[in-house]
Design an enzyme around this catalytic site. Structure first.
Site, PDB file in Angstrom:
ATOM      1  N   CYS A  69       0.835  -1.199   0.000  1.00 15.66           N
ATOM      2  CA  CYS A  69       0.000   0.000   0.000  1.00 15.66           C
ATOM      3  C   CYS A  69       0.873   1.253   0.000  1.00 15.66           C
ATOM      4  O   CYS A  69       1.751   1.401   0.839  1.00 15.66           O
ATOM      5  CB  CYS A  69      -0.885  -0.018   1.234  1.00 15.66           C
ATOM      6  SG  CYS A  69      -1.757   1.512   1.491  1.00 15.66           S
ATOM      7  N   CYS A 152      -7.776   0.860  -0.706  1.00 18.07           N
ATOM      8  CA  CYS A 152      -7.233   0.311   0.534  1.00 18.07           C
ATOM      9  C   CYS A 152      -7.197  -1.203   0.384  1.00 18.07           C
ATOM     10  O   CYS A 152      -8.201  -1.812   0.036  1.00 18.07           O
ATOM     11  CB  CYS A 152      -8.107   0.720   1.708  1.00 18.07           C
ATOM     12  SG  CYS A 152      -7.742  -0.177   3.214  1.00 18.07           S
ATOM     13  N   TYR A 305     -21.494 -10.398  26.637  1.00 18.25           N
ATOM     14  CA  TYR A 305     -20.982  -9.369  25.713  1.00 18.25           C
ATOM     15  C   TYR A 305     -21.403  -9.787  24.290  1.00 18.25           C
ATOM     16  O   TYR A 305     -20.581  -9.925  23.397  1.00 18.25           O
ATOM     17  CB  TYR A 305     -19.460  -9.242  25.809  1.00 18.25           C
ATOM     18  CG  TYR A 305     -18.920  -9.118  27.217  1.00 18.25           C
ATOM     19  CD1 TYR A 305     -18.773  -7.856  27.799  1.00 18.25           C
ATOM     20  CD2 TYR A 305     -18.555 -10.241  27.969  1.00 18.25           C
ATOM     21  CE1 TYR A 305     -18.269  -7.729  29.096  1.00 18.25           C
ATOM     22  CE2 TYR A 305     -18.059 -10.113  29.253  1.00 18.25           C
ATOM     23  CZ  TYR A 305     -17.915  -8.859  29.814  1.00 18.25           C
ATOM     24  OH  TYR A 305     -17.421  -8.745  31.086  1.00 18.25           O
ATOM     25  N   GLU A 326     -25.857  -7.902  26.990  1.00 12.82           N
ATOM     26  CA  GLU A 326     -25.112  -6.883  26.235  1.00 12.82           C
ATOM     27  C   GLU A 326     -25.515  -5.508  26.783  1.00 12.82           C
ATOM     28  O   GLU A 326     -26.680  -5.263  27.053  1.00 12.82           O
ATOM     29  CB  GLU A 326     -25.474  -7.043  24.746  1.00 12.82           C
ATOM     30  CG  GLU A 326     -25.213  -5.880  23.845  1.00 12.82           C
ATOM     31  CD  GLU A 326     -23.747  -5.491  23.713  1.00 12.82           C
ATOM     32  OE1 GLU A 326     -22.895  -6.380  23.493  1.00 12.82           O
ATOM     33  OE2 GLU A 326     -23.456  -4.282  23.840  1.00 12.82           O
ATOM     34  N   ASP A 374     -17.084 -12.777  25.265  1.00 13.25           N
ATOM     35  CA  ASP A 374     -16.349 -12.082  24.192  1.00 13.25           C
ATOM     36  C   ASP A 374     -16.290 -10.593  24.538  1.00 13.25           C
ATOM     37  O   ASP A 374     -16.917  -9.766  23.893  1.00 13.25           O
ATOM     38  CB  ASP A 374     -17.092 -12.325  22.862  1.00 13.25           C
ATOM     39  CG  ASP A 374     -16.379 -11.719  21.666  1.00 13.25           C
ATOM     40  OD1 ASP A 374     -15.245 -11.228  21.813  1.00 13.25           O
ATOM     41  OD2 ASP A 374     -16.968 -11.727  20.564  1.00 13.25           O
ATOM     42  N   CYS A 401     -10.093 -10.056  21.789  1.00 14.01           N
ATOM     43  CA  CYS A 401      -9.294  -9.380  20.759  1.00 14.01           C
ATOM     44  C   CYS A 401      -8.078  -8.732  21.406  1.00 14.01           C
ATOM     45  O   CYS A 401      -7.357  -7.988  20.762  1.00 14.01           O
ATOM     46  CB  CYS A 401     -10.143  -8.360  20.005  1.00 14.01           C
ATOM     47  SG  CYS A 401     -10.895  -7.140  21.068  1.00 14.01           S
TER      48      CYS A 401
HETATM   49  N1  SAH Z   1     -19.863 -11.272  20.610  1.00 18.07           N
HETATM   50  C1  SAH Z   1     -20.205 -10.203  19.711  1.00 18.07           C
HETATM   51  C2  SAH Z   1     -19.697  -8.815  20.152  1.00 18.07           C
HETATM   52  C3  SAH Z   1     -18.323  -8.726  20.696  1.00 18.07           C
HETATM   53  S1  SAH Z   1     -17.715  -7.081  20.879  1.00 18.07           S
HETATM   54  C4  SAH Z   1     -19.749 -10.528  18.300  1.00 18.07           C
HETATM   55  O1  SAH Z   1     -18.976 -11.472  18.087  1.00 18.07           O
HETATM   56  O2  SAH Z   1     -20.153  -9.849  17.362  1.00 18.07           O
HETATM   57  C5  SAH Z   1     -17.922  -6.770  22.589  1.00 18.07           C
HETATM   58  C6  SAH Z   1     -19.320  -6.347  22.974  1.00 18.07           C
HETATM   59  O3  SAH Z   1     -19.311  -6.110  24.397  1.00 18.07           O
HETATM   60  C7  SAH Z   1     -19.805  -5.036  22.350  1.00 18.07           C
HETATM   61  O4  SAH Z   1     -21.043  -5.288  21.711  1.00 18.07           O
HETATM   62  C8  SAH Z   1     -19.987  -4.085  23.548  1.00 18.07           C
HETATM   63  O5  SAH Z   1     -21.094  -3.218  23.411  1.00 18.07           O
HETATM   64  C9  SAH Z   1     -20.218  -5.051  24.700  1.00 18.07           C
HETATM   65  N2  SAH Z   1     -19.884  -4.578  26.062  1.00 18.07           N
HETATM   66  C10 SAH Z   1     -18.868  -3.768  26.439  1.00 18.07           C
HETATM   67  N3  SAH Z   1     -18.854  -3.623  27.780  1.00 18.07           N
HETATM   68  C11 SAH Z   1     -19.878  -4.367  28.277  1.00 18.07           C
HETATM   69  C12 SAH Z   1     -20.377  -4.624  29.591  1.00 18.07           C
HETATM   70  N4  SAH Z   1     -19.807  -4.100  30.659  1.00 18.07           N
HETATM   71  N5  SAH Z   1     -21.432  -5.453  29.711  1.00 18.07           N
HETATM   72  C13 SAH Z   1     -22.029  -6.010  28.626  1.00 18.07           C
HETATM   73  N6  SAH Z   1     -21.605  -5.788  27.366  1.00 18.07           N
HETATM   74  C14 SAH Z   1     -20.550  -4.995  27.175  1.00 18.07           C
END
Ligand code: SAH
Length: 443
Positions: A69, A152, A305, A326, A374, A401
């Site tokens: 790039c 990109c 999450y 969530e 997650d 992540c």
């Molecule tokens: N498992 C999903 C999202 C993962 S990203 C997927 O694979 O698509 C992490 C997520 O955690 C986000 O949606 C964010 O809004 C949520 N999050 C962040 N802090 C949090 C908390 N204290 N309690 C519940 N959810 C939360």
């Protein structure tokens, strides 16, 4: 000020993809330097501040390649394009081994066959350059200056074409890019989302005002040039902010959302909802998580999450019940809608802090067989983890992540009766320094 030139050898790469060198016991991190490379650097001492700069490469790594790039050094979106994909995978593998290898052997990272053009969500900021030409691209790293980017290599190329068209239309439709300082102009950003498996495309025009002269002709012309566009949304953002999307949305064309299919389940994606940006590797990640869970069909599962419910809804077909939690209200609404659309009746979603929710479940002595978690980059918290221990599911699958915070949380779980059984890194973000890891724990 005191300057000194020194020859150094890079001993490793940090979290952000920068090379680590040691000088008189102190560690310095230098961009664009790879492990085992030697280089001449300049150390500048100014009062108590010491900064280092790469002057000249001496011996190059066998993994060094020319970044494909042209914007690589300016943009900051990718950090490790100067490494071959083999080198990148080795770097990510050893990062995970260093952080998590003491818990259990680390499986070989699951890489991408074609580590380019994988992003399904593309964002471009519109502005003027110094000569008054209209440009569109990304903010230069750590600044508010837009650099013009026509292509990109990590994002969907159809989206690049649409952005080029929008840029080309600016003159004929007398549309001006928004100027953050003078508050003049109209178009601020363009956001494009594409459902890779459905082909549906969403275009979001983020504008400073609701008044859009020539709107109908503009939409007609854009659809004519790109019939693959399924919906166009106008998002109004007139605040002084680096947040891209404003609160108000007007659907100009189509349904206002797109759909995508992951592991056989159909998801509605709106302009604002979180959706994994690399759908090809998301399926790889989710399939690995499900394989680790070794489901029998009678389990009660928590998806903590859960975002728009992707994991919960995919897992629901293989278990008795699944409960998603969530914190983002819109995401939970999407999750409930997605359950209905797919006629899934054993998935329940709650809008709550995952920690608070777990405390409530633990106090009710609820029986849970599996927790899939997650969390965001900051990881989980003690409230969540202590209640998890109290609920005492036989299995936990932890997706992260950020292996740094994951390591911290694993230590807590291991101290409180869990054993790490399997560690699997997945390359979700080729060309960048980010690594995703999925881990299986058992009580
Ligand atoms: N498992 C999903 C999202 C993962 S990203 C997927 O694979 O698509 C992490 C997520 O955690 C986000 O949606 C964010 O809004 C949520 N999050 C962040 N802090 C949090 C908390 N204290 N309690 C519940 N959810 C939360």
């Amino acid at each position: 000020m005191n300057k000194e030139r020194l020859k150094v050898k890079c001993i490793g790469i940090d979290e952000e993809g920068k090379g680590i060198v040691k000088l008189k016991g102190k560690e310095f991190h230098i961009a664009n330097l790879l492990e085992d490379e030697t280089a001449i650097i300049e150390v500048v001492k100014n009062k108590n501040m010491e900064t280092v700069k790469l002057i000249e490469m001496e011996e190059e790594s066998k993994y060094r390649v020319k970044p494909s790039c042209p914007y690589f050094n300016k943009c900051g979106g990718c950090q490790i394009q100067q490494m071959s994909y083999e080198g990148q995978s080795k770097f990510k593998q050893s990062k995970v081994e260093d952080l998590l290898g003491s818990f259990c052997k680390v499986n070989e990272i699951l890489t991408m066959e074609e580590p380019y053009y994988y992003r399904n969500k593309i964002h471009s900021t519109f502005s003027h350059d110094k000569k008054g030409q209209i440009i569109s691209g990304f903010y230069q790293e750590n600044t508010h200056d837009v650099i013009n980017i026509d292509r990109c290599i990590i994002q969907d190329s159809k989206a690049d074409e649409i952005i080029e068209t929008i840029k080309g239309f600016m003159k004929s439709f007398k549309m001006k890019p928004y100027d953050e300082d003078t508050k003049e102009g109209f178009l601020r950003h363009v956001l494009i989302k594409r459902g890779f498996s459905t082909g549906q495309v969403m275009v979001v025009l983020v504008v400073a005002s609701k008044i859009f002269p020539g709107k109908n002709n503009y939409i007609k012309a854009l659809i004519k040039k790109h019939p693959e566009i399924s919906t166009i949304i106008m998002n109004i953002n007139n605040r002084k902010t680096s947040v891209v999307l404003g609160n108000e949305e007007i659907v100009l064309y189509g349904k206002g959302y797109i759909e995508d299919i992951l592991c056989g389940v159909k998801f509605q994606i709106s302009a604002k909802s979180f959706y994994q940006v690399n759908p090809i590797q998301t399926e790889v990640l989710y399939n690995k998580a499900i394989e680790m869970a070794k489901l029998k069909g009678n389990e009660t599962v928590i998806d903590a999450y859960c975002g728009i419910g992707t994991i919960a809804l995919i897992v629901s077909r293989k278990v008795k019940n699944v409960i998603g939690v969530e914190v983002n209200k819109d995401a939970v609404k999407d999750a409930i809608k997605n359950a209905k659309q797919n006629n899934i009746k054993n998935a329940y979603f709650y809008n709550d802090d995952a920690g608070d929710f777990m405390v409530k479940l633990a106090n009710e002595n609820k029986s849970i067989d599996l927790v899939i978690m997650d969390p965001p980059r900051s990881g989980s918290d003690e409230k969540f983890l202590s209640s998890l221990v109290k609920l005492s599911p036989a299995k936990v699958v932890y997706i992260s992540c950020n292996p740094v915070t994951q390591e911290r949380d694993l230590r807590y779980l291991v101290k409180n009766g869990y054993k790490v059984m399997e560690i699997q890194p997945v390359d979700m973000f080729p060309q960048t320094a980010h690594t995703e890891v999925v881990i299986k724990l058992e009580r």
